[in-house]
Design a protein around this motif. Structure first.
Motif, short mmCIF file in Angstrom:
data_model
loop_
_atom_site.label_atom_id
_atom_site.label_comp_id
_atom_site.label_asym_id
_atom_site.label_seq_id
_atom_site.Cartn_x
_atom_site.Cartn_y
_atom_site.Cartn_z
N UNK A 8 58.33 18.55 10.34
CA UNK A 8 57.35 18.45 9.26
C UNK A 8 56.52 19.73 9.14
N UNK A 9 55.99 19.93 7.94
CA UNK A 9 54.98 20.98 7.77
C UNK A 9 53.59 20.38 7.89
N UNK A 10 53.52 19.05 7.74
CA UNK A 10 52.28 18.32 7.98
C UNK A 10 52.57 16.84 8.12
N UNK A 11 51.74 16.15 8.90
CA UNK A 11 51.86 14.70 9.05
C UNK A 11 50.50 14.16 9.47
N UNK A 12 50.22 12.96 8.99
CA UNK A 12 48.94 12.31 9.26
C UNK A 12 49.18 10.82 9.47
N UNK A 13 48.41 10.22 10.37
CA UNK A 13 48.41 8.78 10.52
C UNK A 13 46.97 8.30 10.34
#
Length: 152
Positions: A8-13
Motif C-alpha cells: 500500500x501507499x497508505x492504509x488506515x483502520x
C-alpha cells in the motif's frame, strides 16, 4: 496462520470513528489464526513477510523488502480468512481459532513483526468492528499460509 499481504501507499483502520492505526508506504496485513498455529508458524511468517521483496527498485523491478524501503506495517486480525463455504451459502468459521487462543497468538505475532522490522507496527483491535481503508499499490496482493509453506 493465513495472511493476506497488500502493498500500500497508505492504509488506515478506524474503530468507532477514531483512527486506531495508520501507515503510509508499507504493507497492510490481514491476519487469520487457526487453533493449531504454533510459535514456529508465527516466526516463519514474520520472517517471510519482513524479507518479502515486493517493492520496486530504481529499475521498476520488485526487488526490495519492507525493510529496504523503510516501510511500515498495519496488522489487522481477520478471522474470516478461515471461512469455509463448502456447505450452503453461509460461511462457517469453525477453522478460525477462538479468541482465547487467537488473541495471544496475534499479540505474539505483532511482537515478532516488530522485532523482524526493528520498529513498532500499527494494529487494529482484535474483535472490534473495524473500518479499513487502503490504497493498494500496484496492485500487489499476496496470500500466504503456514500450512502451505512449500508453496511459498
Amino acid at each position: 496462520m493465513r495472511v493476506v499481504i497488500q502493498r500500500v501507499t497508505q492504509a488506515t483502520v478506524e474503530i468507532e470513528g477514531k483512527v486506531k492505526g495508520q501507515i503510509s508506504l508499507g504493507l497492510l496485513l490481514l491476519v487469520g489464526i487457526t487453533a493449531d498455529d504454533t510459535e514456529e508458524d508465527l516466526k516463519w511468517m514474520a520472517g517471510k513477510i519482513a524479507g518479502l521483496r515486493i517493492f520496486s527498485d530504481a529499475d521498476a523491478k520488485m526487488n526490495l523488502s519492507l525493510q529496504d524501503v523503510q516501510g511500515d506495517a498495519l496488522l489487522i486480525s481477520q478471522f474470516t480468512l478461515y471461512a469455509s463455504t463448502k456447505k450452503g451459502n453461509r460461511p462457517s468459521y469453525v477453522n478460525a481459532a477462538p479468541p482465547a487462543v487467537a488473541v495471544p497468538l496475534y499479540e505474539r505475532f505483532v511482537v515478532l513483526m516488530e522485532q523482524a522490522l526493528g520498529k513498532p507496527v500499527q494494529t487494529g483491535e482484535f474483535g472490534a468492528d473495524m473500518k479499513v481503508s487502503l490504497l493498494n499499490d500496484g496492485p500487489v496482493t499476496i496470500i500466504m499460509d503456514t500450512k502451505q509453506k512449500d508453496l511459498f
